[in-house]
Design an enzyme around this catalytic site. Structure first.
Site, mmCIF file in Angstrom:
data_model
loop_
_atom_site.group_PDB
_atom_site.id
_atom_site.type_symbol
_atom_site.label_atom_id
_atom_site.label_comp_id
_atom_site.label_asym_id
_atom_site.label_seq_id
_atom_site.Cartn_x
_atom_site.Cartn_y
_atom_site.Cartn_z
ATOM 1 N N ASP A 28 33.671 86.336 44.161
ATOM 2 C CA ASP A 28 32.935 87.526 43.732
ATOM 3 C C ASP A 28 32.358 87.411 42.329
ATOM 4 O O ASP A 28 31.471 88.180 41.969
ATOM 5 C CB ASP A 28 33.788 88.795 43.873
ATOM 6 C CG ASP A 28 35.101 88.734 43.118
ATOM 7 O OD1 ASP A 28 35.522 87.642 42.739
ATOM 8 O OD2 ASP A 28 35.711 89.809 42.923
ATOM 9 N N GLU A 51 37.682 74.400 46.716
ATOM 10 C CA GLU A 51 37.048 73.956 45.476
ATOM 11 C C GLU A 51 37.401 72.508 45.124
ATOM 12 O O GLU A 51 36.576 71.800 44.532
ATOM 13 C CB GLU A 51 37.428 74.885 44.327
ATOM 14 C CG GLU A 51 36.864 76.290 44.433
ATOM 15 C CD GLU A 51 37.744 77.252 45.234
ATOM 16 O OE1 GLU A 51 37.409 78.451 45.299
ATOM 17 O OE2 GLU A 51 38.773 76.786 45.790
ATOM 18 N N HIS A 114 41.253 91.083 38.324
ATOM 19 C CA HIS A 114 41.765 90.157 39.338
ATOM 20 C C HIS A 114 41.257 88.745 39.050
ATOM 21 O O HIS A 114 40.317 88.550 38.280
ATOM 22 C CB HIS A 114 41.329 90.599 40.738
ATOM 23 C CG HIS A 114 39.860 90.483 40.987
ATOM 24 N ND1 HIS A 114 38.939 91.351 40.464
ATOM 25 C CD2 HIS A 114 39.144 89.572 41.695
ATOM 26 C CE1 HIS A 114 37.726 91.006 40.838
ATOM 27 N NE2 HIS A 114 37.815 89.928 41.595
ATOM 28 N N HIS A 115 41.882 87.763 39.644
ATOM 29 C CA HIS A 115 41.615 86.347 39.363
ATOM 30 C C HIS A 115 41.937 85.995 37.906
ATOM 31 O O HIS A 115 41.397 85.006 37.369
ATOM 32 C CB HIS A 115 40.166 85.955 39.675
ATOM 33 C CG HIS A 115 39.823 85.961 41.132
ATOM 34 N ND1 HIS A 115 40.764 85.923 42.121
ATOM 35 C CD2 HIS A 115 38.611 85.991 41.766
ATOM 36 C CE1 HIS A 115 40.165 85.945 43.304
ATOM 37 N NE2 HIS A 115 38.863 85.991 43.120
ATOM 38 N N GLY A 407 43.084 57.819 41.093
ATOM 39 C CA GLY A 407 43.918 57.610 42.272
ATOM 40 C C GLY A 407 44.427 58.872 42.946
ATOM 41 O O GLY A 407 45.589 58.936 43.360
ATOM 42 N N ASP A 434 46.323 57.959 57.143
ATOM 43 C CA ASP A 434 46.635 59.284 57.663
ATOM 44 C C ASP A 434 47.205 60.212 56.596
ATOM 45 O O ASP A 434 46.893 61.407 56.560
ATOM 46 C CB ASP A 434 47.585 59.195 58.866
ATOM 47 C CG ASP A 434 48.799 58.322 58.620
ATOM 48 O OD1 ASP A 434 48.943 57.764 57.519
ATOM 49 O OD2 ASP A 434 49.622 58.173 59.567
ATOM 50 N N ASN A 461 49.399 55.522 60.907
ATOM 51 C CA ASN A 461 50.650 54.749 60.939
ATOM 52 C C ASN A 461 51.836 55.519 60.357
ATOM 53 O O ASN A 461 52.743 54.958 59.770
ATOM 54 C CB ASN A 461 50.476 53.396 60.238
ATOM 55 C CG ASN A 461 50.063 53.542 58.777
ATOM 56 O OD1 ASN A 461 49.864 54.652 58.285
ATOM 57 N ND2 ASN A 461 49.935 52.424 58.085
ATOM 58 N N GLY A 463 52.573 57.762 57.883
ATOM 59 C CA GLY A 463 53.103 57.959 56.543
ATOM 60 C C GLY A 463 52.359 57.238 55.445
ATOM 61 O O GLY A 463 51.301 56.638 55.654
ATOM 62 N N GLU A 467 53.073 53.615 49.438
ATOM 63 C CA GLU A 467 54.310 54.036 48.778
ATOM 64 C C GLU A 467 55.516 53.326 49.388
ATOM 65 O O GLU A 467 56.462 52.956 48.676
ATOM 66 C CB GLU A 467 54.476 55.557 48.877
ATOM 67 C CG GLU A 467 53.255 56.367 48.489
ATOM 68 C CD GLU A 467 52.937 56.311 47.009
ATOM 69 O OE1 GLU A 467 53.593 55.537 46.276
ATOM 70 O OE2 GLU A 467 52.020 57.017 46.572
#
Length: 559
Positions: A28, A51, A114-115, A407, A434, A461, A463, A467
């Site tokens: 708004d 955003e 607001h916001h 990253g 994924d 795969n 996960g 990592e």
């Protein structure tokens, strides 16, 4: 003098610097001037799902077009986008971050709106953006035109994001229309000239010079000029991960992608034993140096980028890459490239095929190298795709994009779509895992809304593989929810005429799909590659192990 509204002034200036499409989400505090964006014949509105995705898409657009822009609403919208803007700041991508703000009277009277956090403080987000933008412009009735010009000029010259806060009442106030084009010329300073002279002096003394090419060559739009310089001087050049595709990799003086302990041994030996290592348009960050395992030392190293200059540990202010190249072209210097023994080196990119029954990433990455065409735009997601594909030799004209420094996982999916909006006729390819896809996959809806035609390879795969190879191979925190990716496009309203969906579980299926879609530009292609958890090419496993050891030694004191 012709009068225009502030928002129309901003739109005209954005179009002047190369923005034809503006990303964002309505709220708004920006709705009334989004009306003017929609009415404009100069720019198109691209509505995103959130955003953060809009910031990622604007970044991808800017990498292709030279500059991007997004509009968000106050506080909640702009803070949602700030991670994307921070990534653009880190990697020198000029994105214009525009936020719609409450009226000046509301802010002056500290109304509890607001916001906001209902304290009457309307500058919290502005202060946050000061950390991740080159300059900030709080537009008012008296300064709007001048501040817009200052902010946009800064973005283009410095190649970094800028922040513009546009209160609702200011947006529709009348000001003088632009009277002259923006001055985007970068002064060729005496400092820049002295740096060029000193660099040539050092080159003339060196027996084994090498240039490690970085990302500023791309972000400062200097690829053609840089390649001309290499052709003139014959200096061996390697790219770093943050700088992949900064030179045509079919150039005879290109010797490979430099990453300590990986790649062609002759190339690594040449770089590590060089008596002059020139880091050109980048920095010696961990992802460029194999977590600081390079063999060359400060006494052989010159670092040149827009933030600082460093000759063998002697630091000074930064240089403009474009002017530095121009200055270097004026000197009479040419290296004897044949003395390196690197003529016709084909870098060992360590992509090995296999005939295992179940599909694996070694098969995929070997096939991907052959799937690539000249002039492709290739995005690789942080993690397995980026590390796995960064060492392949690129064909001429290929634009290889990733986000190795910042990253932020999930970045590449909105970014590749933003890039395609900037270049609708170009072939755009995304390789993503994924785990990363689950962060931003809702942005696929842009494909239907804007008739985009990317090729997306999604590695399914179960996960976070990168990592897992670094730490916690079987830890639950590296698991993700199991999704049926084949159903997602339909759930987003993407029709079969707009995008086809394919699944490969073995090598033969994958190759058949690649062969089918390679030259089909009639629609988008979504290819799901089913592989096992923990599946990664040997190259990625070695890099992961190296990162794990370095992390432990840096943070836990282990050797």
């Amino acid at each position: 003098m012709k009068k225009v509204t502030v928002i129309d002034y901003l739109i005209e200036r954005l179009h002047e610097i190369g923005v034809d499409d503006i990303f964002g989400v309505p709220g708004d505090y920006n709705l009334s001037f989004l009306d003017d964006v929609e009415k404009s014949s100069s720019v198109n509105w691209i509505g995103d799902c959130n955003e953060l995705n809009a910031a990622y898409a604007a970044d991808g657009y800017a990498r292709k077009k030279g500059v991007g822009a997004l509009i968000t609403t106050f506080d909640v919208g702009e803070l949602s986008a700030i991670n994307g803007i921070a990534g653009s700041y880190a990697e020198h991508i000029p994105v214009i971050a525009i936020t719609g703000a409450p009226t000046t009277k509301v802010q002056e009277n500290k109304k509890l709106m607001h916001h906001t956090d209902a304290t009457g403080n309307f500058k919290r987000s502005y202060r946050a953006y000061k950390q991740f933008t080159e300059t900030q412009a709080l537009l008012g009735f008296e300064n709007a035109g001048a501040e817009i010009d200052r902010a946009l000029t800064t973005a283009i010259i410095k190649r970094r994001p800028v922040y513009i806060s546009l209160p609702l009442d200011v947006a529709h106030s009348m000001i003088d229309a632009p009277s002259a084009p923006l001055n985007l010329t970068v002064q060729n300073t005496d400092h820049n000239k002295r740096v060029a002279q000193r660099l040539v002096d050092e080159l003339k003394k060196a027996k084994r010079p090498v240039i490690l090419a970085g990302n500023e060559i791309m972000t400062f739009r200097a690829k053609t000029e840089f390649e001309n310089l290499i052709n003139q001087t014959h200096i061996p050049v390697a790219t770093m991960l943050l700088g992949k595709s900064s030179i045509n990799e079919e150039n005879p003086y290109f010797i490979g992608t430099y990453y300590p302990n990986y790649g062609d041994k002759r190339v690594l030996n040449y770089v590590d034993q060089s008596d002059l290592v020139i880091v050109f348009g980048s920095k010696l960050i961990d992802v460029n140096t194999g977590s600081f395992t390079q063999c060359f030392t400060q006494k052989e190293t010159v670092v040149l980028n827009c933030d600082n200059t460093d000759f063998f540990g002697e630091k000074s202010r930064g240089v403009n890459i474009n002017n530095l190249i121009k200055n270097l072209e004026n000197f009479d210097y040419q290296f004897d490239f044949e003395s390196t023994g690197l003529n016709n080196v084909t870098p060992d990119v360590k992509y090995e095929d296999n005939d295992d029954q179940e599909l694996n990433l070694s098969q995929y990455m070997y096939a991907f190298k052959n799937f690539m065409k000249p002039d492709d735009t290739i995005y690789t997601e942080t993690g397995t795709s980026q590390y796995g594909l960064s060492f392949m030799n690129l064909k001429k004209g290929v634009d290889f994009e990733a986000q190795p420094l910042w990253g932020s996982i999930g970045y590449t999916l909105p970014a590749v779509l933003g890039s395609q909006i900037a270049d609708p006729e170009g072939r755009h390819i995304l390789s993503i895992g994924d785990g990363s896809a689950q962060m931003t996959i809702q942005e696929l809806s842009l494909i239907q809304r804007h008739h985009l035609k990317p090729i997306i390879f999604l590695v399914d795969n179960d996960g976070y593989t990168i990592e897992r190879v670094i730490h916690g191979a079987h830890a639950k925190y590296n698991d993700i929810a199991v999704w049926d990716y084949t159903k997602i496009p339909a759930a987003m309203g993407i029709t079969e005429d707009t995008m086809d969906v394919s699944v490969a579980t073995n090598k033969q299926e994958m190759l058949a799909i690649m062969d089918k879609i390679a030259d089909d530009r009639s629609k988008a292609h979504f290819v799901i590659l089913k592989t096992k958890a923990l599946d990664a090419p040997e190259l990625v496993k070695k890099i992961g192990k190296s990162m794990s050891l370095i992390d432990k030694s840096h943070f836990y004191g282990e050797e």
